[in-house]
Design a protein around this motif. Structure first.
Motif, mmCIF file in Angstrom:
data_model
loop_
_atom_site.group_PDB
_atom_site.id
_atom_site.type_symbol
_atom_site.label_atom_id
_atom_site.label_comp_id
_atom_site.label_asym_id
_atom_site.label_seq_id
_atom_site.Cartn_x
_atom_site.Cartn_y
_atom_site.Cartn_z
ATOM 1 N N LYS A 291 1.332 -0.604 0.151
ATOM 2 C CA LYS A 291 -0.190 0.025 -0.391
ATOM 3 C C LYS A 291 0.926 1.451 -0.159
ATOM 4 C CE LYS A 291 -4.324 -1.612 0.004
ATOM 5 N NZ LYS A 291 -5.348 -1.283 -0.689
ATOM 6 N N ALA A 292 2.281 1.580 1.181
ATOM 7 C CA ALA A 292 3.421 2.930 1.457
ATOM 8 C C ALA A 292 3.732 2.609 -0.555
ATOM 9 C CB ALA A 292 3.542 2.076 1.842
ATOM 10 N N LEU A 293 4.179 1.383 -0.565
ATOM 11 C CA LEU A 293 5.339 1.756 -2.333
ATOM 12 C C LEU A 293 4.956 1.475 -3.162
ATOM 13 C CD1 LEU A 293 9.059 0.259 -0.070
ATOM 14 C CD2 LEU A 293 7.662 2.899 -0.468
ATOM 15 N N GLY A 294 3.460 0.893 -3.384
ATOM 16 C CA GLY A 294 2.672 0.436 -4.572
ATOM 17 C C GLY A 294 2.649 -0.690 -5.178
ATOM 18 N N GLY A 295 1.608 -1.568 -5.743
ATOM 19 C CA GLY A 295 1.623 -3.035 -5.777
ATOM 20 C C GLY A 295 2.518 -4.083 -6.303
ATOM 21 N N SER A 296 3.553 -3.439 -7.160
ATOM 22 C CA SER A 296 4.445 -4.111 -7.213
ATOM 23 C C SER A 296 5.468 -4.728 -6.029
ATOM 24 C CB SER A 296 5.402 -3.685 -8.921
ATOM 25 O OG SER A 296 5.589 -2.704 -8.847
ATOM 26 N N ALA A 297 5.364 -3.423 -5.279
ATOM 27 C CA ALA A 297 6.582 -3.750 -3.793
ATOM 28 C C ALA A 297 6.395 -5.280 -3.448
ATOM 29 C CB ALA A 297 6.736 -2.434 -3.353
ATOM 30 N N SER A 298 7.452 -5.864 -2.863
ATOM 31 C CA SER A 298 7.373 -6.697 -2.363
ATOM 32 C C SER A 298 7.702 -6.454 -0.515
ATOM 33 C CB SER A 298 8.161 -7.954 -2.345
ATOM 34 O OG SER A 298 9.334 -7.943 -2.464
ATOM 35 N N ALA A 299 7.301 -7.371 0.063
ATOM 36 C CA ALA A 299 8.281 -7.132 1.966
ATOM 37 C C ALA A 299 9.523 -8.090 1.952
ATOM 38 C CB ALA A 299 6.650 -7.232 2.575
ATOM 39 N N PRO A 300 10.031 -7.057 3.287
ATOM 40 C CA PRO A 300 11.272 -7.736 3.041
ATOM 41 C C PRO A 300 10.460 -10.026 3.427
ATOM 42 C CG PRO A 300 11.463 -5.900 4.083
ATOM 43 C CD PRO A 300 9.704 -6.012 3.694
ATOM 44 N N PHE A 301 10.025 -9.859 4.390
ATOM 45 C CA PHE A 301 9.665 -10.963 4.867
ATOM 46 C C PHE A 301 8.135 -11.309 4.324
ATOM 47 C CE2 PHE A 301 11.783 -9.058 8.003
ATOM 48 C CZ PHE A 301 12.778 -10.378 8.844
ATOM 49 N N SER A 302 8.247 -11.392 2.418
ATOM 50 C CA SER A 302 7.313 -12.322 2.022
ATOM 51 C C SER A 302 7.269 -13.818 2.583
ATOM 52 C CB SER A 302 7.429 -11.429 1.290
ATOM 53 O OG SER A 302 8.418 -11.421 0.309
ATOM 54 N N GLY A 303 8.266 -13.787 2.188
ATOM 55 C CA GLY A 303 8.817 -15.379 1.886
ATOM 56 C C GLY A 303 7.835 -16.568 3.060
ATOM 57 N N LEU A 304 7.246 -15.911 4.259
ATOM 58 C CA LEU A 304 6.771 -16.671 5.157
ATOM 59 C C LEU A 304 5.185 -17.313 4.789
ATOM 60 C CD1 LEU A 304 7.417 -14.141 8.507
ATOM 61 C CD2 LEU A 304 8.190 -17.137 8.387
ATOM 62 N N SER A 305 5.313 -18.052 4.186
ATOM 63 C CA SER A 305 4.175 -18.754 4.302
ATOM 64 C C SER A 305 3.351 -19.321 4.930
ATOM 65 C CB SER A 305 4.284 -19.056 2.468
ATOM 66 O OG SER A 305 5.493 -20.364 2.711
ATOM 67 N N PRO A 306 2.457 -19.515 4.563
ATOM 68 C CA PRO A 306 1.807 -20.722 5.398
ATOM 69 C C PRO A 306 2.098 -22.181 6.012
ATOM 70 C CG PRO A 306 0.011 -19.707 4.707
ATOM 71 C CD PRO A 306 1.340 -19.297 3.843
ATOM 72 N N ALA A 307 2.863 -23.011 4.809
ATOM 73 C CA ALA A 307 3.623 -24.058 4.395
ATOM 74 C C ALA A 307 4.932 -24.052 5.726
ATOM 75 C CB ALA A 307 4.018 -23.960 3.411
ATOM 76 N N VAL A 308 5.762 -22.436 5.542
ATOM 77 C CA VAL A 308 7.326 -22.654 6.072
ATOM 78 C C VAL A 308 6.271 -22.509 7.841
ATOM 79 C CG1 VAL A 308 8.424 -20.530 6.599
ATOM 80 C CG2 VAL A 308 8.250 -21.711 3.798
ATOM 81 N N LEU A 309 5.514 -21.285 8.261
ATOM 82 C CA LEU A 309 4.780 -21.128 9.003
ATOM 83 C C LEU A 309 4.637 -22.384 10.054
ATOM 84 C CD1 LEU A 309 3.355 -18.101 9.429
ATOM 85 C CD2 LEU A 309 5.401 -18.316 10.477
ATOM 86 N N ALA A 310 4.527 -23.889 9.435
ATOM 87 C CA ALA A 310 3.584 -24.579 9.888
ATOM 88 C C ALA A 310 5.100 -24.990 10.303
ATOM 89 C CB ALA A 310 2.645 -25.858 8.693
ATOM 90 N N ALA A 311 6.121 -25.214 8.984
ATOM 91 C CA ALA A 311 6.972 -26.631 9.178
ATOM 92 C C ALA A 311 7.789 -25.761 10.683
ATOM 93 C CB ALA A 311 7.768 -26.603 8.539
ATOM 94 N N PHE A 312 7.805 -24.309 10.306
ATOM 95 C CA PHE A 312 8.329 -24.227 11.787
ATOM 96 C C PHE A 312 7.834 -24.721 12.958
ATOM 97 C CE2 PHE A 312 7.674 -20.670 14.621
ATOM 98 C CZ PHE A 312 9.288 -19.840 15.021
ATOM 99 N N LEU A 313 6.421 -23.794 13.400
ATOM 100 C CA LEU A 313 5.850 -24.699 14.326
ATOM 101 C C LEU A 313 6.315 -26.269 14.655
ATOM 102 C CD1 LEU A 313 4.403 -23.996 16.844
ATOM 103 C CD2 LEU A 313 2.165 -24.453 15.510
ATOM 104 N N ILE A 314 5.732 -26.720 14.048
ATOM 105 C CA ILE A 314 6.598 -27.824 13.392
ATOM 106 C C ILE A 314 8.067 -28.159 14.201
ATOM 107 C CG2 ILE A 314 6.615 -31.189 13.057
ATOM 108 C CD1 ILE A 314 4.741 -30.182 11.338
ATOM 109 N N LEU A 315 8.919 -28.169 13.782
ATOM 110 C CA LEU A 315 10.325 -28.325 14.012
ATOM 111 C C LEU A 315 10.805 -28.195 15.174
ATOM 112 C CD1 LEU A 315 11.632 -27.750 10.379
ATOM 113 C CD2 LEU A 315 11.223 -29.912 11.138
ATOM 114 N N PHE A 316 10.646 -26.436 15.721
ATOM 115 C CA PHE A 316 9.958 -26.301 16.796
ATOM 116 C C PHE A 316 9.738 -26.419 17.771
ATOM 117 C CE2 PHE A 316 8.807 -23.355 20.441
ATOM 118 C CZ PHE A 316 9.589 -22.426 20.667
ATOM 119 N N LEU A 317 8.388 -27.352 18.092
ATOM 120 C CA LEU A 317 8.150 -27.824 19.461
ATOM 121 C C LEU A 317 9.008 -29.279 18.908
ATOM 122 C CD1 LEU A 317 4.734 -27.910 18.200
ATOM 123 C CD2 LEU A 317 5.671 -26.589 20.321
#
Length: 250
Positions: free
Chosen positions: A97-123
């Motif tokens: 919203k701030a930088l335009g529709g084509s801009a990507s956030a630095p942590f846009s790589g945090l997909s639901p699959a990555v977060l799920a894997a993080f939770l499982i491996l973390f525990l």
């Protein structure tokens, strides 16, 4: 070209995301693993452990100690993590919203699959190391000695953490793939591989199964060390004492 730029942005985002999650795992295991070890040492120093062993088996005590202290610590840590994850997930829309529709956030790589894997491996990683911390904590009588007793674990944890940070730049190398299945390093390296999109589902499942099986075996060994640990007062803790405790206890 736009396509090449997008690929670079995606790679940078994946690197930042995996690094941030690896740091979270490392900090939680060291902080709350030490908490578990100190709790065990406190019980032993006050002789409470000897009384408790008359009412419960070492297996039950060790399991309760890891689950109880672990749940208390991770609840506190989880509240902070949830707030952080929500902020990171909202960063993408705000950034665009701030930088335009084509801009990507630095942590846009945090997909639901990555977060799920993080939770499982973390525990799984916390469970594995918390058992080791509890076993080593039973070998000392004072909380001041916990640091020296658990120093081998700190070295292994730090080595795995540094290896995972280094491995992000060479995620497909053979040594990275092999170590990602080793329970001591799996929470870090498998997570780095998942965040980089270099893991098949069966590979992740295999790492989880190996970690679960290793934790089951470790629980048996740690319970034996825990049982014998109440007899070790005023002794210098070393590998010889650890192996002897595991061998002679019932």
């Amino acid at each position: 070209t736009p396509g090449g730029l997008n690929n670079v942005n995606a790679e940078v985002s994946s690197t930042l995301a995996s690094t941030a999650l690896i740091v979270l795992i490392f900090m939680a295991i060291v902080t709350y693993g030490t908490w578990v070890a100190m709790s065990v040492a406190e019980e032993k120093g006050s002789r409470v452990m000897e009384l408790m062993l008359n009412a419960a088996t070492p297996f039950q005590m060790l399991t309760g100690k890891v689950l109880g202290n672990g749940a208390a610590g991770l609840t506190q840590y989880g509240a902070v993590m949830i707030a952080g994850v929500v902020g990171i997930l909202l960063e993408g829309p705000i950034h665009q919203k701030a930088l335009g529709g084509s801009a990507s956030a630095p942590f846009s790589g945090l997909s639901p699959a990555v977060l799920a894997a993080f939770l499982i491996l973390f525990l799984l990683g916390f469970l594995f190391y918390a058992l080791l911390y509890a076993a080593l904590g039973s070998l000392v009588s004072r909380q001041e000695d916990v640091q020296s007793a658990t120093s081998p674990l700190i070295m292994i944890l730090t080595g795995g953490y540094l290896a995972s940070i280094f491995a992000i730049q060479m995620i497909n190398d053979t040594w990275v793939v092999i170590l990602s299945y080793v329970p001591f390093f799996s929470p870090y390296l498998m997570l780095a591989r998942v965040a980089g999109g270099h893991v098949q589902l069966w590979e992740f499942v295999m790492a989880v199964v190996i970690s679960l099986a290793s934790s089951a075996v470790l629980l048996f060994v740690a319970a034996r060390i825990y049982s014998a640990g109440v007899l070790l007062y005023g002794q210098r803790v070393g590998l010889r004492q650890v192996f002897k405790a595991a061998r002679v206890s019932r």
